[in-house]
Write a protein that holds these residues in place. Structure first.
Motif, short mmCIF file in Angstrom:
data_model
loop_
_atom_site.label_atom_id
_atom_site.label_comp_id
_atom_site.label_asym_id
_atom_site.label_seq_id
_atom_site.Cartn_x
_atom_site.Cartn_y
_atom_site.Cartn_z
N HIS A 68 0.91 -1.33 0.15
CA HIS A 68 -0.10 -0.54 -0.03
C HIS A 68 0.89 1.44 -0.42
N ALA A 69 0.09 2.20 -0.22
CA ALA A 69 0.85 3.94 -0.26
C ALA A 69 1.40 4.21 1.63
N LYS A 70 2.23 5.39 1.15
CA LYS A 70 2.54 5.41 2.58
C LYS A 70 0.61 6.30 3.69
N SER A 71 1.15 6.05 4.46
CA SER A 71 -0.28 6.49 5.76
C SER A 71 -0.25 7.61 6.25
N SER A 72 -0.82 8.31 6.98
CA SER A 72 -1.01 9.14 7.73
C SER A 72 -1.28 8.80 8.82
N TRP A 73 -0.29 9.44 9.84
CA TRP A 73 -0.34 9.45 11.38
C TRP A 73 -0.78 10.74 12.12
N ALA A 74 -1.38 11.11 11.25
CA ALA A 74 -2.15 12.98 12.01
C ALA A 74 -2.98 12.46 12.95
N ASN A 75 -4.02 11.70 12.53
CA ASN A 75 -5.06 10.77 13.04
C ASN A 75 -4.55 9.84 14.42
N ARG A 76 -4.28 10.13 15.65
CA ARG A 76 -3.60 9.19 16.96
C ARG A 76 -4.19 8.14 16.75
N SER A 77 -5.87 8.88 16.81
CA SER A 77 -6.79 8.37 18.11
C SER A 77 -7.65 7.21 16.93
N LEU A 78 -6.99 7.04 15.74
CA LEU A 78 -7.50 6.02 14.98
C LEU A 78 -6.78 4.81 14.98
N ARG A 79 -7.04 3.68 14.69
CA ARG A 79 -6.74 2.38 14.93
C ARG A 79 -5.87 1.88 13.57
N HIS A 81 -5.85 -0.11 11.38
CA HIS A 81 -6.29 -0.62 9.93
C HIS A 81 -7.15 0.29 9.29
N ASP A 82 -7.25 1.44 10.13
CA ASP A 82 -8.25 2.63 10.04
C ASP A 82 -7.55 3.87 9.35
N ARG A 83 -6.44 3.81 9.08
CA ARG A 83 -5.12 5.09 9.42
C ARG A 83 -5.79 5.14 7.30
N PRO A 84 -5.65 7.04 7.37
CA PRO A 84 -5.63 7.28 5.70
C PRO A 84 -4.73 7.30 4.51
N LEU A 85 -4.20 7.60 3.82
CA LEU A 85 -3.19 7.14 2.95
C LEU A 85 -3.24 8.81 3.72
N SER A 86 -1.58 9.61 3.47
CA SER A 86 -1.06 10.91 3.47
C SER A 86 -1.03 11.21 1.88
#
Length: 232
Positions: A68-79, A81-86
Protein backbone atom coordinates in the motif's frame (compact mmCIF):
# COMPACT_ATOMS: atom_id res chain seq x y z
CA UNK A 1 8.18 -5.51 -28.56
CA UNK A 2 8.31 -2.15 -26.75
CA UNK A 3 10.12 -1.89 -23.48
CA UNK A 4 9.42 0.21 -20.40
CA UNK A 5 12.05 1.59 -18.05
CA UNK A 6 11.66 0.77 -14.40
CA UNK A 7 13.90 0.32 -11.39
CA UNK A 8 14.41 -3.28 -10.50
CA UNK A 9 16.61 -5.70 -8.62
CA UNK A 10 18.50 -8.21 -10.77
CA UNK A 11 20.00 -11.24 -9.16
CA UNK A 12 23.45 -12.77 -9.08
CA UNK A 13 23.16 -15.71 -6.83
CA UNK A 14 24.30 -19.02 -5.47
CA UNK A 15 21.97 -21.72 -4.22
CA UNK A 16 20.79 -22.39 -0.71
CA UNK A 17 18.30 -24.73 0.88
CA UNK A 18 14.82 -23.49 1.82
CA UNK A 19 11.53 -25.19 2.63
CA UNK A 20 9.04 -25.79 -0.13
CA UNK A 21 5.27 -25.62 0.28
CA UNK A 22 5.09 -29.41 0.32
CA UNK A 23 7.35 -29.60 3.34
CA UNK A 24 10.32 -30.92 1.34
CA UNK A 25 13.55 -29.02 1.01
CA UNK A 26 14.41 -27.54 -2.36
CA UNK A 27 17.14 -25.37 -3.79
CA UNK A 28 16.46 -21.64 -4.07
CA UNK A 29 18.66 -18.67 -4.57
CA UNK A 30 20.42 -17.32 -1.53
CA UNK A 31 19.30 -13.71 -0.85
CA UNK A 32 22.57 -13.05 0.97
CA UNK A 33 24.49 -13.56 -2.28
CA UNK A 34 22.50 -11.05 -4.30
CA UNK A 35 23.61 -7.77 -5.80
CA UNK A 36 21.12 -5.15 -7.03
CA UNK A 37 21.35 -2.97 -10.12
CA UNK A 38 19.59 0.38 -9.97
CA UNK A 39 17.69 0.18 -13.24
CA UNK A 40 17.12 -2.30 -16.03
CA UNK A 41 14.61 -2.73 -18.83
CA UNK A 42 11.39 -4.64 -18.31
CA UNK A 43 9.61 -5.95 -21.36
CA UNK A 44 6.20 -4.44 -21.91
CA UNK A 45 3.75 -7.31 -21.66
CA UNK A 46 1.08 -8.12 -24.24
CA UNK A 47 -2.35 -7.93 -22.67
CA UNK A 48 -3.88 -10.49 -25.07
CA UNK A 49 -2.89 -14.07 -25.80
CA UNK A 50 -1.77 -14.83 -29.33
CA UNK A 51 -4.16 -17.78 -29.41
CA UNK A 52 -7.42 -18.57 -27.58
CA UNK A 53 -6.81 -19.84 -24.05
CA UNK A 54 -6.43 -23.58 -23.76
CA UNK A 55 -6.16 -25.49 -20.51
CA UNK A 56 -3.79 -27.94 -22.21
CA UNK A 57 -1.11 -25.30 -22.82
CA UNK A 58 1.29 -23.86 -20.26
CA UNK A 59 1.05 -20.06 -20.34
CA UNK A 60 2.82 -17.17 -18.65
CA UNK A 61 1.30 -16.26 -15.29
CA UNK A 62 2.13 -12.95 -13.66
CA UNK A 63 1.87 -11.94 -10.02
CA UNK A 64 2.06 -8.35 -8.78
CA UNK A 65 2.78 -7.94 -5.06
CA UNK A 66 2.00 -4.31 -4.22
CA UNK A 67 2.54 -2.72 -0.84
CA UNK A 68 0.00 0.00 0.00
CA UNK A 69 0.96 3.67 -0.40
CA UNK A 70 2.28 5.73 2.53
CA UNK A 71 -0.29 6.28 5.27
CA UNK A 72 -0.92 9.22 7.56
CA UNK A 73 -0.33 9.30 11.32
CA UNK A 74 -2.02 12.69 11.76
CA UNK A 75 -4.94 11.27 13.73
CA UNK A 76 -3.42 9.22 16.54
CA UNK A 77 -6.83 8.16 17.80
CA UNK A 78 -7.44 5.96 14.75
CA UNK A 79 -6.77 2.23 14.86
CA UNK A 80 -3.89 1.14 12.66
CA UNK A 81 -6.41 -0.65 10.41
CA UNK A 82 -8.26 2.63 9.79
CA UNK A 83 -5.41 5.00 8.95
CA UNK A 84 -5.84 6.84 5.59
CA UNK A 85 -3.17 7.74 3.06
CA UNK A 86 -0.94 10.76 3.45
CA UNK A 87 -0.73 13.41 0.72
CA UNK A 88 2.49 11.90 -0.64
CA UNK A 89 0.93 8.44 -0.47
CA UNK A 90 -1.94 9.56 -2.70
CA UNK A 91 0.52 11.01 -5.21
CA UNK A 92 2.54 7.79 -5.23
CA UNK A 93 -0.59 5.71 -5.90
CA UNK A 94 -1.24 7.80 -9.01
CA UNK A 95 2.33 7.34 -10.25
CA UNK A 96 2.57 3.60 -9.70
CA UNK A 97 -0.77 2.94 -11.40
CA UNK A 98 0.42 4.77 -14.50
CA UNK A 99 3.71 2.88 -14.53
CA UNK A 100 1.94 -0.47 -14.35
CA UNK A 101 -0.24 0.64 -17.25
CA UNK A 102 2.80 1.69 -19.29
CA UNK A 103 4.41 -1.70 -18.71
CA UNK A 104 1.22 -3.57 -19.58
CA UNK A 105 1.07 -5.27 -16.17
CA UNK A 106 -2.67 -4.90 -15.65
CA UNK A 107 -4.34 -7.49 -13.40
CA UNK A 108 -7.60 -9.19 -14.22
CA UNK A 109 -7.95 -10.14 -10.55
CA UNK A 110 -7.11 -7.94 -7.56
CA UNK A 111 -6.92 -9.37 -4.05
CA UNK A 112 -6.52 -6.68 -1.40
CA UNK A 113 -6.25 -6.23 2.33
CA UNK A 114 -9.35 -4.58 3.77
CA UNK A 115 -7.31 -1.96 5.68
CA UNK A 116 -8.33 1.62 4.89
CA UNK A 117 -4.93 2.60 3.45
CA UNK A 118 -4.93 -0.38 1.08
CA UNK A 119 -8.49 0.25 -0.09
CA UNK A 120 -7.66 3.91 -0.68
CA UNK A 121 -4.54 2.99 -2.65
CA UNK A 122 -6.67 0.82 -4.95
CA UNK A 123 -9.38 3.47 -5.32
CA UNK A 124 -6.87 6.08 -6.47
CA UNK A 125 -5.26 3.61 -8.89
CA UNK A 126 -8.67 2.77 -10.36
CA UNK A 127 -9.36 6.47 -10.89
CA UNK A 128 -6.23 6.64 -13.05
CA UNK A 129 -6.47 3.38 -15.01
CA UNK A 130 -9.80 2.20 -16.41
CA UNK A 131 -8.62 -1.40 -16.77
CA UNK A 132 -8.25 -1.62 -12.99
CA UNK A 133 -11.94 -0.78 -12.64
CA UNK A 134 -12.74 -3.70 -14.93
CA UNK A 135 -10.73 -6.17 -12.84
CA UNK A 136 -12.41 -8.56 -10.43
CA UNK A 137 -11.75 -7.35 -6.87
CA UNK A 138 -11.91 -9.17 -3.53
CA UNK A 139 -11.02 -7.69 -0.14
CA UNK A 140 -9.37 -10.35 2.00
CA UNK A 141 -9.35 -9.54 5.70
CA UNK A 142 -6.63 -12.08 6.47
CA UNK A 143 -4.14 -10.12 4.34
CA UNK A 144 -3.93 -7.52 7.11
CA UNK A 145 -3.00 -9.92 9.88
CA UNK A 146 -0.95 -12.49 7.96
CA UNK A 147 1.60 -9.86 6.94
CA UNK A 148 2.74 -9.59 10.56
CA UNK A 149 3.30 -13.33 10.94
CA UNK A 150 6.86 -14.31 10.09
CA UNK A 151 7.22 -16.87 7.32
CA UNK A 152 3.51 -17.38 6.64
CA UNK A 153 2.57 -14.79 4.00
CA UNK A 154 3.85 -16.57 0.88
CA UNK A 155 1.98 -19.80 1.55
CA UNK A 156 -1.16 -17.86 2.48
CA UNK A 157 -1.03 -15.83 -0.73
CA UNK A 158 -0.72 -19.01 -2.77
CA UNK A 159 -3.78 -20.46 -1.07
CA UNK A 160 -5.91 -17.35 -1.61
CA UNK A 161 -4.80 -16.82 -5.22
CA UNK A 162 -5.65 -20.42 -6.12
CA UNK A 163 -9.02 -20.07 -4.38
CA UNK A 164 -10.13 -16.99 -6.34
CA UNK A 165 -8.32 -17.37 -9.68
CA UNK A 166 -9.74 -19.03 -12.75
CA UNK A 167 -7.26 -20.61 -15.15
CA UNK A 168 -8.01 -17.99 -17.82
CA UNK A 169 -6.85 -15.22 -15.47
CA UNK A 170 -3.21 -14.57 -16.31
CA UNK A 171 -2.31 -11.60 -14.08
CA UNK A 172 -3.15 -11.26 -10.39
CA UNK A 173 -2.33 -8.35 -8.08
CA UNK A 174 -2.19 -8.82 -4.31
CA UNK A 175 -2.19 -5.63 -2.24
CA UNK A 176 -1.07 -5.66 1.36
CA UNK A 177 1.50 -4.84 3.98
CA UNK A 178 5.04 -5.37 5.16
CA UNK A 179 6.86 -7.21 6.40
CA UNK A 180 4.91 -10.03 4.85
CA UNK A 181 4.76 -8.67 1.30
CA UNK A 182 8.48 -8.25 0.78
CA UNK A 183 9.08 -11.53 2.58
CA UNK A 184 6.70 -13.29 0.16
CA UNK A 185 8.28 -11.62 -2.88
CA UNK A 186 11.70 -12.77 -1.67
CA UNK A 187 10.55 -16.34 -1.04
CA UNK A 188 8.79 -16.68 -4.40
CA UNK A 189 11.71 -15.27 -6.40
CA UNK A 190 14.68 -16.38 -4.34
CA UNK A 191 15.94 -12.78 -4.49
CA UNK A 192 16.31 -10.33 -1.62
CA UNK A 193 13.38 -8.01 -2.31
CA UNK A 194 12.75 -4.70 -0.56
CA UNK A 195 9.29 -3.18 -0.93
CA UNK A 196 8.92 0.37 0.33
CA UNK A 197 5.46 1.93 0.40
CA UNK A 198 3.72 1.77 -3.00
CA UNK A 199 6.42 -0.49 -4.48
CA UNK A 200 5.31 -3.46 -6.55
CA UNK A 201 7.26 -6.66 -7.21
CA UNK A 202 6.58 -8.12 -10.67
CA UNK A 203 6.85 -11.92 -10.64
CA UNK A 204 6.36 -14.36 -13.51
CA UNK A 205 6.25 -18.10 -14.07
CA UNK A 206 4.33 -20.50 -16.31
CA UNK A 207 1.66 -23.15 -15.87
CA UNK A 208 -1.55 -24.55 -17.28
CA UNK A 209 -3.27 -23.38 -14.10
CA UNK A 210 -2.38 -21.33 -11.04
CA UNK A 211 -2.12 -24.52 -9.01
CA UNK A 212 0.38 -25.91 -11.49
CA UNK A 213 2.30 -22.62 -11.65
CA UNK A 214 2.82 -22.57 -7.89
CA UNK A 215 3.61 -26.27 -7.74
CA UNK A 216 6.17 -26.05 -10.53
CA UNK A 217 7.87 -22.82 -9.45
CA UNK A 218 7.78 -23.54 -5.72
CA UNK A 219 9.85 -21.20 -3.58
CA UNK A 220 12.62 -19.53 -5.56
CA UNK A 221 11.28 -20.41 -9.01
CA UNK A 222 9.36 -17.25 -9.86
CA UNK A 223 11.26 -14.82 -12.10
CA UNK A 224 11.56 -11.34 -10.61
CA UNK A 225 10.88 -9.11 -13.61
CA UNK A 226 11.29 -5.89 -11.70
CA UNK A 227 10.33 -3.59 -8.85
CA UNK A 228 7.98 -0.78 -9.88
CA UNK A 229 8.46 2.37 -7.82
CA UNK A 230 6.57 5.69 -7.84
CA UNK A 231 9.82 7.62 -8.30
CA UNK A 232 11.85 7.22 -11.46
Amino acid sequence: MNVGLCEMHSVICSTAVAPSLSGRRSKVRNPNQLRAKSSLLIKKQDTLLAEPFSDSVSVSRRLILLRHAKSSWANRSLRDHDRPLSKSGKEDAVRVSRKLQELGWIPELILSSDAARTKETLKIMQEQVQELVEAEVHFVSSFYSIAAMDGQTAEHLQKIICRYSKDEILTVMCMGHNRGWEEAASMFSGASVELKTCNAALLETAGKSWDEAFATAGFGGWKLQGIVKPSS
